[in-house]
Design an enzyme around this catalytic site. Structure first.
Site, PDB file in Angstrom:
ATOM      1  N   SER A   1       0.836  -1.194   0.000  1.00 24.36           N
ATOM      2  CA  SER A   1       0.000   0.000   0.000  1.00 24.36           C
ATOM      3  C   SER A   1       0.878   1.254   0.000  1.00 24.36           C
ATOM      4  CB  SER A   1      -0.927  -0.052   1.224  1.00 24.36           C
ATOM      5  OG  SER A   1      -2.032   0.794   1.057  1.00 24.36           O
TER       6      SER A   1
ATOM      7  N   ASP B   1      -9.473  -4.146  -6.395  1.00 24.23           N
ATOM      8  CA  ASP B   1      -8.884  -3.422  -5.253  1.00 24.23           C
ATOM      9  C   ASP B   1      -9.460  -2.015  -5.246  1.00 24.23           C
ATOM     10  OD1 ASP B   1      -7.367  -1.976  -3.482  1.00 24.23           O
ATOM     11  OD2 ASP B   1      -5.452  -2.862  -4.096  1.00 24.23           O
TER      12      ASP B   1
ATOM     13  N   HIS C   1      -7.400  -5.444  -1.084  1.00 22.41           N
ATOM     14  CA  HIS C   1      -6.183  -4.636  -1.025  1.00 22.41           C
ATOM     15  C   HIS C   1      -5.062  -5.316  -0.249  1.00 22.41           C
ATOM     16  CE1 HIS C   1      -3.893  -0.994  -1.433  1.00 22.41           C
ATOM     17  NE2 HIS C   1      -3.796  -0.813  -0.135  1.00 22.41           N
TER      18      HIS C   1
END
Lengths: 386, 265
Positions: free
Chosen positions: B95, B217, B245
């Site tokens: 991320s 996602d 995610h």
């Protein structure tokens, strides 16, 4: 067992079939695949959201959330469910079929695969509309309280600083950022009546919150009024002692008070339990003014007259008054902070007064801002290369 | 303060193996890698850490200014690499930490041998032709919703959350403890993460990079992953079957296999 007591009703006669309990439970109920696809929903969820089950089944649960909720789902909710097997009391908003939002508290439990049945995630949804509204009110009240306290503090510190060819005054005032309460630091600089002189003040009231701010306002006004009578530093602190004792306000407040003659640069000063002012003169090492010291206001020890001392501010020199927030840290002794202050003053001595002040504060201040910080710099222009 | 304490650094695996540094994203802590790093422990030197403000990091080390941009977090990664003397690092960032790794590799390219970017996004907010997936209002909404979710973290719980080294059982009793964070810090991290724009930094990186893209996602959609692929010279794009995610949690085997294939190539 009492023979007369009526037997409890047979639960089977209550009409509460498992199916009915599920469909009409007083909460929304979802079963999802481990990937988050909705497998089954109950009637309560349908009626709360306006989505019917035909459109819901097969859809990812997160797609029912607001964009912000989707981020929260992916960064907190889903990882927690993976790691802990359950999540509780997460506040999310579900977007209804008509576009309106249902504030909800969401709980989930992962049911592992067993006896040939696939793993599923069970989720209950509680309508939190009223609760969220109340939370918003509480948050709003907390912010308002903070704003009011800061506003009060600002208004108590109001008043233009003296300026002119003979003197430049710069101030840094940074309230602590942690916590909701304001502190009781104050500064002041004003012309003394009938004299070519200014009074410079920095003080620190014990405690925090609106009471400390109000006390600071009283002491600041009292100092102004007393200074106008021409007492001079030591007698002014004595009079403040009496003010504090008589009105039972602001005991143990610390104050640094100085009077500076603009024509000659003569300085008289006194400190009541306050960190020593710093003096930066052209061509000399910076020094701390350790004379004229006595205990904080109405400290309850000693009754003798307070001392004061004198020095001379050369053209091009600066006098710095500050509260302990500049030099004191839990992680180091006070002496280290004072040494750092002198070193920074020496390193930045060639800067203009405002830059000197912001430079010194920037170098010394605690990034965590756990204490208020109040620094006043008075600079006497002139003296060529200063 | 030692860097290793500040970032709650854990070192596992082979002391003489090639270093593999795992960086968690916004939300939780190094536990995000619990199903991934053991697969590499037999041949790599594994380095795990928490960003300041998350997990077991030293919350007192939080410096509002240092962490007002992702560069501050990238600085921490470099601090850790220096402290442990790491070279030829495989940096695995999830991320927002994908971009933190990009910044670190741009600043000290000689330290990094490979980048593994899991769900990267150089910018979350739409900008003219660029589709990041979110509007500025969406991000403001996130910050507001975080306020709602931190109401449960009452001041009475703060000392517990802040870490009690002498009474670890207190921490364990907390629900949601893997995602615990000081609310003020988490809010700033959210703001810094979701308002950052690191598109221009991608061109500064020449380290071989693997982009792991999940299906569906909502935070880093495929178009964003493809953007990163185009902007990073010589990068490899791999589409995972995993959805969401966090493939490191939801599909660790697939994630491990993709990283292995990339590193083995």
């Amino acid at each position: 067992m009492a023979p007369d007591a009526a037997p409890p009703p047979d639960p089977d006669l209550l009409g509460e079939s498992a199916q009915d309990l599920y469909e009409n439970a007083p909460c929304g109920y979802l079963a999802c695949s481990p990937e988050g696809l909705i497998l089954r929903v109950n009637r309560t969820f349908e009626s709360w959201t306006g989505h019917d089950r035909e459109t819901l089944v097969g859809r990812p649960f997160h797609s029912l959330l607001t964009p912000a909720g989707q981020i929260y789902h992916e960064t907190h909710y889903a990882p927690l469910l993976q790691m802990q097997g359950a999540v509780r009391e997460i506040a999310l908003e579900i977007v209804r079929a008509d576009g309106s939002r249902l504030p909800a508290l969401v709980n989930s439990v992962r049911q592992p695969e067993r006896e040939g049945r696939p793993a599923i995630v069970r989720t209950t949804i509680f309508d939190a509309t009223d609760r969220r509204r109340y939370e918003q009110e509480l948050l709003g009240a907390r912010r308002r309280q903070q704003d009011i306290a800061l506003e009060l503090q600002r208004s108590l510190l109001s008043g233009a600083l003296p300026e002119g060819d003979a003197l430049q005054v710069a101030v840094v005032y940074e309230p602590a950022v942690t916590g909701l309460e304001v502190g009781g630091d104050w500064y002041d600089a004003f012309r003394l009546p009938g004299e070519k002189a200014v009074a410079l003040v920095v003080g620190d009231v014990v405690g925090r919150g609106v009471t400390a701010a109000a006390t600071m306002g009283q002491l600041r006004s009292a100092t102004r009024a007393l200074a106008g009578t021409g007492l001079g530093p030591a007698a002014l602190l004595d009079a403040l002692d009496e003010f504090v004792a008589r009105h039972d306000v602001g005991r143990m407040t610390t104050v640094a008070y100085a009077e500076l003659r603009l024509d000659t640069g003569a300085v008289r000063y006194a400190c009541a339990g306050h960190p020593p002012p710093a003096l930066l003169q052209p061509g000399r090492e910076p020094e701390l003014l350790w004379e004229g010291r006595s205990v904080p206001l109405d400290a309850g020890v000693g009754t003798g007259a307070r001392p004061e001392a004198g020095t001379h501010l050369l053209p091009g020199g600066s006098l710095l008054l500050y509260t302990d927030g500049l030099v004191e840290r839990r992680s180091r002794p006070l002496g280290v902070g004072l040494d750092e202050l002198l070193a920074e003053l020496a390193a930045q001595r060639d800067n203009l007064p405002a830059d000197l002040l912001s430079g010194v504060v920037g170098a010394l201040e605690d990034d965590r801002h756990v204490d208020d910080l109040c620094v006043l710099l008075a600079h006497r222009p002139g003296g060529g290369a200063g | 303060m030692s860097v290793l304490v500040r970032n709650n650094v854990m070192v596992e695996g082979q002391p003489w193996g090639r270093p593999m540094v795992f960086a968690h994203g916004f939300g939780c802590d190094q536990n995000m890698w619990r199903h991934v790093w053991p697969a590499f422990a037999d041949s790599y030197r594994i380095v795990l850490f928490d960003h300041v403000g998350a997990g077991g990091s030293d919350i007192g080390a939080f410096d509002r200014e240092r962490y007002s941009t992702l560069a501050g977090y990238a600085g921490d990664v470099l601090d850790i690499c220096r402290e442990l003397g790491l070279e030829d690092v495989v940096f695995v960032g999830h991320s927002v930490s994908a971009m933190i790794g990009v910044l670190a590799a741009a600043d000290e390219p000689e330290r990094f041998g490979s980048l593994v970017l899991v769900g990267p996004s150089p910018r979350y907010i739409d900008d003219e032709d660029y589709v990041g997936g979110f509007t500025p209002q969406d991000i403001e909404g996130l910050l507001d919703s975080m306020d709602s979710n931190y109401l449960g973290w009452s001041s009475a719980m703060a000392p517990v959350i802040m870490g009690n080294a002498d009474r670890p059982e207190l921490g364990r009793e907390l629900t949601n403890s893997f995602c615990r964070a000081d609310p003020e810090i988490a809010r700033q991290f959210a703001r810094v993460t979701f308002t950052s724009d690191n598109r221009a930094d991608l061109a500064r990186v020449h380290t071989p990079a693997l982009i792991l893209q999940c299906a569906e996602d909502p935070i880093a959609p495929e178009a964003v992953g493809r953007y990163v692929e185009r902007a990073l010279p010589g990068s490899t794009f791999v589409q995972l079957e995993a959805t969401g995610h966090c493939p490191n949690l939801s599909a660790p085997d697939e994630t491990v296999a993709a990283i292995r294939a990339f590193l083995g190539a």
